[in-house]
Write a protein that holds these residues in place. Structure first.
Motif, PDB file in Angstrom:
ATOM      1  N   LYS A 190       0.825  -1.214   0.000  1.00 17.85           N
ATOM      2  CA  LYS A 190       0.000   0.000   0.000  1.00 17.85           C
ATOM      3  C   LYS A 190       0.855   1.257   0.000  1.00 17.85           C
ATOM      4  O   LYS A 190       1.996   1.244   0.469  1.00 17.85           O
ATOM      5  N   ASP A 191       0.282   2.337  -0.508  1.00 17.23           N
ATOM      6  CA  ASP A 191       1.037   3.583  -0.642  1.00 17.23           C
ATOM      7  C   ASP A 191       0.507   4.705   0.236  1.00 17.23           C
ATOM      8  O   ASP A 191       0.708   5.880  -0.046  1.00 17.23           O
ATOM      9  N   ASP A 192      -0.161   4.364   1.339  1.00 19.98           N
ATOM     10  CA  ASP A 192      -0.586   5.383   2.292  1.00 19.98           C
ATOM     11  C   ASP A 192       0.659   5.960   2.983  1.00 19.98           C
ATOM     12  O   ASP A 192       1.727   5.329   2.977  1.00 19.98           O
ATOM     13  N   PRO A 193       0.558   7.139   3.583  1.00 20.96           N
ATOM     14  CA  PRO A 193       1.730   7.791   4.191  1.00 20.96           C
ATOM     15  C   PRO A 193       2.446   6.926   5.231  1.00 20.96           C
ATOM     16  O   PRO A 193       3.672   6.910   5.288  1.00 20.96           O
ATOM     17  N   GLN A 194       1.683   6.205   6.045  1.00 19.24           N
ATOM     18  CA  GLN A 194       2.309   5.371   7.072  1.00 19.24           C
ATOM     19  C   GLN A 194       3.155   4.263   6.434  1.00 19.24           C
ATOM     20  O   GLN A 194       4.294   4.014   6.849  1.00 19.24           O
ATOM     21  N   SER A 195       2.613   3.607   5.414  1.00 21.42           N
ATOM     22  CA  SER A 195       3.359   2.533   4.743  1.00 21.42           C
ATOM     23  C   SER A 195       4.617   3.078   4.085  1.00 21.42           C
ATOM     24  O   SER A 195       5.691   2.459   4.146  1.00 21.42           O
ATOM     25  N   GLN A 196       4.517   4.236   3.456  1.00 18.96           N
ATOM     26  CA  GLN A 196       5.687   4.844   2.812  1.00 18.96           C
ATOM     27  C   GLN A 196       6.766   5.182   3.842  1.00 18.96           C
ATOM     28  O   GLN A 196       7.955   4.958   3.613  1.00 18.96           O
ATOM     29  N   LYS A 197       6.338   5.704   4.981  1.00 15.84           N
ATOM     30  CA  LYS A 197       7.282   6.075   6.039  1.00 15.84           C
ATOM     31  C   LYS A 197       8.013   4.828   6.571  1.00 15.84           C
ATOM     32  O   LYS A 197       9.237   4.842   6.775  1.00 15.84           O
ATOM     33  N   ILE A 198       7.267   3.764   6.785  1.00 16.85           N
ATOM     34  CA  ILE A 198       7.869   2.544   7.319  1.00 16.85           C
ATOM     35  C   ILE A 198       8.799   1.898   6.298  1.00 16.85           C
ATOM     36  O   ILE A 198       9.877   1.403   6.637  1.00 16.85           O
ATOM     37  N   ARG A 199       8.423   1.940   5.018  1.00 17.83           N
ATOM     38  CA  ARG A 199       9.310   1.401   3.979  1.00 17.83           C
ATOM     39  C   ARG A 199      10.621   2.180   3.917  1.00 17.83           C
ATOM     40  O   ARG A 199      11.698   1.594   3.760  1.00 17.83           O
ATOM     41  N   ALA A 200      10.531   3.504   4.047  1.00 20.17           N
ATOM     42  CA  ALA A 200      11.746   4.335   4.017  1.00 20.17           C
ATOM     43  C   ALA A 200      12.649   3.998   5.200  1.00 20.17           C
ATOM     44  O   ALA A 200      13.877   3.878   5.056  1.00 20.17           O
ATOM     45  N   ALA A 201      12.044   3.832   6.382  1.00 24.32           N
ATOM     46  CA  ALA A 201      12.830   3.484   7.572  1.00 24.32           C
ATOM     47  C   ALA A 201      13.439   2.091   7.430  1.00 24.32           C
ATOM     48  O   ALA A 201      14.575   1.841   7.869  1.00 24.32           O
ATOM     49  N   TYR A 202      12.706   1.191   6.803  1.00 28.25           N
ATOM     50  CA  TYR A 202      13.207  -0.173   6.588  1.00 28.25           C
ATOM     51  C   TYR A 202      14.412  -0.153   5.655  1.00 28.25           C
ATOM     52  O   TYR A 202      15.415  -0.841   5.893  1.00 28.25           O
ATOM     53  N   HIS A 203      14.329   0.656   4.612  1.00 25.03           N
ATOM     54  CA  HIS A 203      15.458   0.786   3.678  1.00 25.03           C
ATOM     55  C   HIS A 203      16.700   1.303   4.423  1.00 25.03           C
ATOM     56  O   HIS A 203      17.799   0.741   4.272  1.00 25.03           O
ATOM     57  N   THR A 204      16.510   2.327   5.229  1.00 20.38           N
ATOM     58  CA  THR A 204      17.632   2.885   6.007  1.00 20.38           C
ATOM     59  C   THR A 204      18.237   1.827   6.925  1.00 20.38           C
ATOM     60  O   THR A 204      19.466   1.717   7.052  1.00 20.38           O
ATOM     61  N   TYR A 205      17.381   1.067   7.551  1.00 13.50           N
ATOM     62  CA  TYR A 205      17.817   0.003   8.468  1.00 13.50           C
ATOM     63  C   TYR A 205      18.652  -1.045   7.734  1.00 13.50           C
ATOM     64  O   TYR A 205      19.742  -1.432   8.193  1.00 13.50           O
ATOM     65  N   MET A 206      18.162  -1.497   6.598  1.00 21.34           N
ATOM     66  CA  MET A 206      18.902  -2.511   5.841  1.00 21.34           C
ATOM     67  C   MET A 206      20.250  -1.980   5.372  1.00 21.34           C
ATOM     68  O   MET A 206      21.275  -2.670   5.492  1.00 21.34           O
ATOM     69  N   VAL A 207      20.267  -0.772   4.835  1.00 23.96           N
ATOM     70  CA  VAL A 207      21.537  -0.182   4.365  1.00 23.96           C
ATOM     71  C   VAL A 207      22.535  -0.109   5.516  1.00 23.96           C
ATOM     72  O   VAL A 207      23.715  -0.440   5.362  1.00 23.96           O
ATOM     73  N   LYS A 208      22.055   0.294   6.692  1.00 26.86           N
ATOM     74  CA  LYS A 208      22.935   0.423   7.852  1.00 26.86           C
ATOM     75  C   LYS A 208      23.532  -0.918   8.245  1.00 26.86           C
ATOM     76  O   LYS A 208      24.750  -1.038   8.442  1.00 26.86           O
ATOM     77  N   LEU A 209      22.712  -1.948   8.360  1.00 28.88           N
ATOM     78  CA  LEU A 209      23.227  -3.251   8.776  1.00 28.88           C
ATOM     79  C   LEU A 209      24.165  -3.849   7.736  1.00 28.88           C
ATOM     80  O   LEU A 209      25.221  -4.407   8.088  1.00 28.88           O
ATOM     81  N   PHE A 210      23.809  -3.740   6.462  1.00 26.29           N
ATOM     82  CA  PHE A 210      24.716  -4.250   5.421  1.00 26.29           C
ATOM     83  C   PHE A 210      26.045  -3.489   5.447  1.00 26.29           C
ATOM     84  O   PHE A 210      27.114  -4.077   5.230  1.00 26.29           O
ATOM     85  N   SER A 211      26.004  -2.192   5.738  1.00 27.05           N
ATOM     86  CA  SER A 211      27.235  -1.390   5.817  1.00 27.05           C
ATOM     87  C   SER A 211      28.092  -1.806   7.008  1.00 27.05           C
ATOM     88  O   SER A 211      29.325  -1.843   6.923  1.00 27.05           O
ATOM     89  N   LEU A 212      27.441  -2.126   8.125  1.00 23.05           N
ATOM     90  CA  LEU A 212      28.174  -2.476   9.350  1.00 23.05           C
ATOM     91  C   LEU A 212      28.959  -3.773   9.236  1.00 23.05           C
ATOM     92  O   LEU A 212      29.854  -4.026  10.042  1.00 23.05           O
ATOM     93  N   VAL A 213      28.627  -4.595   8.235  1.00 21.53           N
ATOM     94  CA  VAL A 213      29.401  -5.833   8.061  1.00 21.53           C
ATOM     95  C   VAL A 213      30.374  -5.724   6.885  1.00 21.53           C
ATOM     96  O   VAL A 213      30.814  -6.732   6.331  1.00 21.53           O
ATOM     97  N   GLY A 214      30.715  -4.473   6.510  1.00 20.99           N
ATOM     98  CA  GLY A 214      31.821  -4.276   5.578  1.00 20.99           C
ATOM     99  C   GLY A 214      31.474  -3.950   4.147  1.00 20.99           C
ATOM    100  O   GLY A 214      32.373  -3.807   3.314  1.00 20.99           O
ATOM    101  N   ASN A 215      30.191  -3.815   3.816  1.00 20.47           N
ATOM    102  CA  ASN A 215      29.825  -3.438   2.448  1.00 20.47           C
ATOM    103  C   ASN A 215      29.953  -1.926   2.268  1.00 20.47           C
ATOM    104  O   ASN A 215      29.703  -1.161   3.204  1.00 20.47           O
ATOM    105  N   THR A 216      30.343  -1.498   1.067  1.00 17.01           N
ATOM    106  CA  THR A 216      30.330  -0.065   0.770  1.00 17.01           C
ATOM    107  C   THR A 216      28.882   0.408   0.766  1.00 17.01           C
ATOM    108  O   THR A 216      27.947  -0.393   0.643  1.00 17.01           O
ATOM    109  N   GLU A 217      28.674   1.702   0.860  1.00 17.12           N
ATOM    110  CA  GLU A 217      27.301   2.214   0.892  1.00 17.12           C
ATOM    111  C   GLU A 217      26.559   1.868  -0.392  1.00 17.12           C
ATOM    112  O   GLU A 217      25.364   1.544  -0.371  1.00 17.12           O
ATOM    113  N   ALA A 218      27.271   1.902  -1.508  1.00 20.47           N
ATOM    114  CA  ALA A 218      26.636   1.587  -2.795  1.00 20.47           C
ATOM    115  C   ALA A 218      26.180   0.131  -2.821  1.00 20.47           C
ATOM    116  O   ALA A 218      25.050  -0.181  -3.244  1.00 20.47           O
ATOM    117  N   VAL A 219      27.055  -0.762  -2.360  1.00 24.54           N
ATOM    118  CA  VAL A 219      26.705  -2.191  -2.342  1.00 24.54           C
ATOM    119  C   VAL A 219      25.593  -2.444  -1.323  1.00 24.54           C
ATOM    120  O   VAL A 219      24.651  -3.199  -1.585  1.00 24.54           O
TER     121      VAL A 219
END
Length: 678
Positions: A190-219
């Motif tokens: 769904k594309d309601d504001p709450q769903s969009q906000k949570i998806r954005a936070a989820y993306h940030t979370y995944m990028v952070k954890l993948f970065s913490l184990v040695g991946n570049t930000e792009a990867v």
């Protein structure tokens, strides 16, 4: 909601507590006018009338997402459990292998933040490396089996052991849809504001954890996008929460050979032994269509993407148990979903983790220090009284035939009540707990728990299992066990106090008992017979009348607004709303059998009937952050507290009489419109 523990009495995730109550620390006023807003007419806003001043004076603390009666118990209980685990950890003389030693070692390791910080993500390096070695789809499935059986956790689908719902004397392998991280599939779709906000936070979370184990930000960004794309595809093939309430739609008993035909890319005959399951020719599948679609995804999605997905499953499963950068990233994601301001203190998280991991060891210490046998004696008597009340109410139903009533009474009399704690403690034989290896302790516990589960196959169903640990403030009903369960933790005010008058106890714990009994007769529980089997015992005419009444109840709750334009989901919360309506009615009938229930003597200015309904209301008082409210409305099968407060009473003539509610009052329902179910 697992079928083995069909329904919680109150919102999952906020329930913990202790039941300690004595003359010294019991409140002087069980119904305190100082907590009420007497300027409001009860017939206009019973929630505000009963609890308005308390609500105004008790905002949500920074470390919580809500604050109410349950949270007060949780806070009290957290301190009780803390005293136990800290004493166990400090006990230098506890014998090796003793309950105290094992609890103390587990908690001490969990609190050793110096070692945890030094290790960083070292504890999961081997798991991440193992995923890199996967060469094909079969290797992918083997890796999922390895992760599940070794305590790493797993993705893609659920795999467990439970009772066969149509033959409850047998255990059966249950395989279920799954594979997503967000708390509901709608957040992907769904594309309601709450769903969009949570998806954005989820993306940030995944990028952070993948970065913490040695991946570049792009990867890391690329991997996050891969995981989300894959999980969205899994969400698209899942049934909704409301669809999952259909007990027959989710009961698909297949031979392994039949299941293999649905999933040519998954050979369950060879895969199940890797899940440590042997000799089973039949499985229960909750969504064959999910697996039919998953089968295609296994070859259409590139193997590299699947490997990234498994990496993510390792990362998210471990994040809260690694060094602080991982924990902080995980909490930031929680904040975005719930609005919680600050992280729960480490001691509280780790004492709760001890309870959740080795709860029947900790529970023995808890019961020895806190449990009062006289509470159980009083509780047992109240259960007897509630069963009598329910019997009276079934016999008096004007919409049900005698044939169906007979079956309903058979089921009622077959209920097994469990109060306080288990009669057979789990010993966790073989579980290795080391004071110096926190992460490994968790892995060991995960693997031990998995083995304990699959080892049930081929054995008689264990009816002594309690399902919840003693400190838990909750209650449950299991349709396949046909049992009602009340852990020690709920036996305290505002639910129960041996010093309180009957109105308070029947409006509190009496309504809880009635609520759990009513689950045996709600929209799903009523499809199970007295033995716990999924089997129709209704006449068609009676079932049609029941369905009409439940539809009216669903419409009532769907009209309630939670946040902005978000409404209660009457279909999702149906079982709990029936539980409240049936439970409060049964509790009131039982209360009227007592001396106080038959009198008009006021206490603190309130009649017995008023105290009964006010006791019910104060259980549900509370504040909640808007983010948490918006999330729970999609994921929680319980209605919000304000609507649990009023939802049942507005259908009860006794409430109208107790508070002189008249036509013109905002909550007034005409007598013919009041929903009379159980």
């Amino acid at each position: 909601m697992k079928i083995q523990l069909k329904s919680y009495f109150a919102v999952a995730g906020i329930l913990a507590g202790s039941f300690v109550a004595s003359a010294q620390n019991a409140p002087k006023k069980y119904i305190d006018p100082a907590n009420m807003d007497l300027s409001v007419k009860p017939g206009d806003d019973f929630y505000q009338y009963a609890s308005g001043t308390w609500i105004k004076n008790n905002p949500v603390p920074a470390k919580e997402t809500r604050w109410g009666s349950f949270n007060e118990l949780r806070e009290f209980n957290a301190q009780a459990v803390r005293s136990l685990v800290e004493a166990a950890a400090a006990d230098k003389n506890a014998p090796a292998g003793s309950v105290t030693k094992r609890v103390g070692d587990f908690y001490a390791a969990a609190m050793d933040s110096v070692t945890i910080e030094k290790l960083g993500y070292t504890p999961i390096k081997a798991d991440l490396e193992k995923i890199k070695q996967v060469k094909d789809v079969q290797g992918l499935l083997d890796q999922i089996a390895y992760m599940r059986t070794s305590g790493v956790g797993g993705g893609l689908f659920g795999f467990g052991v439970g009772q066969d719902r149509k033959n409850v004397t047998k255990y059966l392998v249950n395989i279920s849809q799954g594979g997503t991280t967000l708390s509901d599939r709608d957040y992907y779709l769904k594309d309601d504001p709450q769903s969009q906000k949570i998806r954005a936070a989820y993306h940030t979370y995944m990028v952070k954890l993948f970065s913490l184990v040695g991946n570049t930000e792009a990867v890391a960004t690329q991997k996050a996008e891969t995981v989300f794309r894959l999980e969205k595809a899994l969400a698209e093939i899942q049934m909704s929460r409301i669809e999952m309430r259909d007990q027959y739609k989710t009961y698909n008993k297949l031979t392994v050979a039949e299941f293999n035909k649905i999933t040519p890319n998954i050979n369950w005959t060879t895969l199940m032994p890797k899940f440590k399951v042997n000799g089973q020719d039949t499985v229960l599948v909750n969504s064959p269509s999910f697996f039919k679609n998953l089968n295609g995804m296994l070859t259409s999605v590139p193997l590299a993407d699947w490997k990234t997905y498994l990496e993510w499953n390792v990362l998210k499963g471990a994040a809260n148990n690694l060094s602080s950068p991982f924990v902080k990233a995980s909490f930031a994601f929680t904040q975005a979903q719930t609005g919680q301001k600050v992280q729960t203190p480490r001691w509280q998280r780790m004492s709760a983790l001890t309870d959740g991991t080795i709860g029947e060891l900790l529970g023995q210490l808890y019961v020895a220090k806190y449990f009062k046998p006289d509470a159980k004696v009083r509780m047992d008597q109240m259960i007897v009284n509630l069963r009598k009340a329910f019997e009276i109410r079934i016999n008096n139903l004007d919409w049900m035939s005698d044939a169906t009533k007979k079956k309903a009474l058979e089921k009622l009399h077959a209920f097994t009540p469990k109060v306080g704690y288990t009669t057979k403690w789990q010993t966790y034989d073989g579980l290795v707990i080391n004071r110096g290896t926190y992460f490994q302790n968790l892995r060991n516990a995960g693997a031990w728990g998995y083995n304990e589960m699959v080892n049930r196959l081929g054995k008689p169903v264990d009816r002594t299992r309690f399902g919840m640990t003693p400190p838990t403030v909750n209650a449950s009903y299991s349709p396949t066990m046909n049992e009602i369960v009340f852990p020690a933790g709920i036996l305290q005010f505002p639910f129960f106090d041996p010093n309180a008058d009957d109105a308070v106890n029947y409006g509190g714990i009496g309504a809880v008992i009635g609520h759990e009994m009513s689950h045996g007769f709600d929209d799903t529980g009523s499809q199970y017979d007295g033995s716990g089997n999924l089997k129709n015992w209704w006449t068609d005419e009676d079932r049609a009348k029941f369905n009409a009444k439940t539809k009216a109840l669903g419409d009532q709750f769907s009209a309630y607004t939670v946040v902005d334009t978000i409404h209660v989901l009457g279909k999702l919360t149906m079982g709990e709303n029936i539980g409240d309506l049936g439970g409060l009615n049964a509790a009131y009938t039982a209360f009227k059998m007592t001396k106080q229930g038959q009198s008009n003597e006021k206490i603190d200015g309130f009649t017995p009937d008023q105290r009964f309904f006010l006791s019910w209301a104060q259980v549900w008082r509370g504040n909640i952050l808007p983010e948490a409210a918006a999330q729970l409305i999609k994921t929680d099968p319980h209605s919000p507290g304000p609507y649990r407060t009023i939802g049942a009473p507005v259908n009860m003539d006794a409430w109208y009489e107790a508070f002189d509610v008249k036509p013109g009052d905002k909550l007034y329902k005409k007598p013919e419109d009041r929903i009379r179910l159980w």
